[in-house]
Design an enzyme around this catalytic site. Structure first.
Site, short mmCIF file in Angstrom:
data_model
loop_
_atom_site.label_atom_id
_atom_site.label_comp_id
_atom_site.label_asym_id
_atom_site.label_seq_id
_atom_site.Cartn_x
_atom_site.Cartn_y
_atom_site.Cartn_z
NE ARG A 193 43.25 51.82 13.83
CZ ARG A 193 42.49 52.16 12.81
NH1 ARG A 193 41.19 51.86 12.80
NH2 ARG A 193 43.01 52.77 11.76
CB CYS A 246 36.31 49.57 5.69
SG CYS A 246 35.44 51.08 6.17
#
Length: 302
Positions: free
Chosen positions: A15, A240
């Site tokens: 994920r 990120c």
């Protein structure tokens, strides 16, 4: 100094690791990756994210992945759920655990989910209640717990405040994340000592990125204060999208190698994790970002 005898590893590669890949990773590849990781003994795997495909296109196949997984008994398969629509999708997909997320930084919260910290936690109230009503495990994740790309240093009290809010929602576990990888061992110890006053240390985890090469020493610092749950990403996948320059999570292979060397039990088979890391790296067409993984693979090939 006594280190924990057992550590639970949460695998986030399928994920958190894959969500930023620009090229679409086919569902069957994701499924094989998750199944390889489960076979390697990882007890908790983030396998899906039920967010809008508009924002995270890579996760559009999450329902297909969860539906077609051959599930291993005893493994928790987790899904990120930003709202009730996401929760309903996770429920339909038979997720064992749903993950809600906030930030210790007001600026990051605004940039990431367009609301304040308090508003973000309030938004998750219905998700938390629904998880409890349906007997699904609830995990909270707090980003930028050691530093923020917009605010800089984050005070331990700010992290403790969000921990309290997550605790009051009924979270079974709370992740303390170094989203941009700026933490160092002293800061790690200070933050955990502050938040352990608000929530049981045994239910707090460490999610460390390796941007500045500090992830393994930060895990060791957290072990020293009694933390026994850590996140890792096979082959060091991830980053990120809202934090410029943030490189991947710490590689699962590196963490397992270190913990094995410390005599700490994880139940994870290093050779099989290395195989999984080499598998996904071949699929992505690049070398794994795991030093231990690549060293072991090279030794085998030698």
């Amino acid at each position: 100094m006594t280190l924990p005898k057992h550590v639970k590893l949460v695998e986030v590669g399928p994920r958190d690791g894959l969500q930023n890949e620009k090229e679409t990773v086919p569902a069957e590849v994701k499924i094989e990756l998750v199944e390889r990781l489960a076979a390697a003994g990882l007890p908790n795997i983030e396998a899906a994210s039920f967010v809008s495909p508009k924002w995270v296109p890579q996760m559009a196949t999450s329902g297909e992945v969860m539906e077609n997984l051959r599930r291993r008994p005893g493994v928790l398969y987790s899904a990120l759920t930003p709202n009730m629509k996401g929760f309903e999708a996770a429920l339909a997909a038979r997720a064992d655990e749903v993950v809600i997320f906030g930030s210790a930084s007001e600026a990051f919260s605004q940039r990431n989910i367009n609301c304040s910290i308090a508003e973000s936690v309030e938004r998750f109230r219905d998700v938390a209640r629904a998880a409890k009503d349906n007997g699904i495990r609830l995990r909270g994740s707090i980003s930028c717990s050691f530093g923020c790309p917009y605010e800089g240093e984050i005070a331990p009290d700010a992290v403790a405040d969000v921990v309290r809010r997550m605790r009051d929602l009924g979270c079974d576990e709370i992740d303390i994340a170094d989203t941009i990888g700026v933490g160092t061992p002293g800061k790690i110890a200070t933050v955990y000592e502050a938040i352990a006053k608000e929530y049981p240390l045994g239910q707090l985890s460490g999610h460390f990125h390796d941007t500045y090469g500090q992830a393994l020493v930060n895990i060791y610092a957290a072990l020293q204060v009694g933390v026994s749950i850590f996140h890792a990403s096979v082959a060091g996948l991830g980053g990120c999208p809202y934090a410029k320059g943030a490189t991947g999570n710490v590689a699962t292979e590196d963490v397992v190698y270190m913990l094995d060397g410390l005599g700490i039990h994880t139940g994870v088979h290093l050779d099989q994790v290395v195989d999984a890391g080499q598998f996904i790296s071949r699929q992505l067409g690049r070398k794994a970002a795991s030093r231990a993984g690549n060293a072991i693979a090279n030794r085998r090939a030698g």
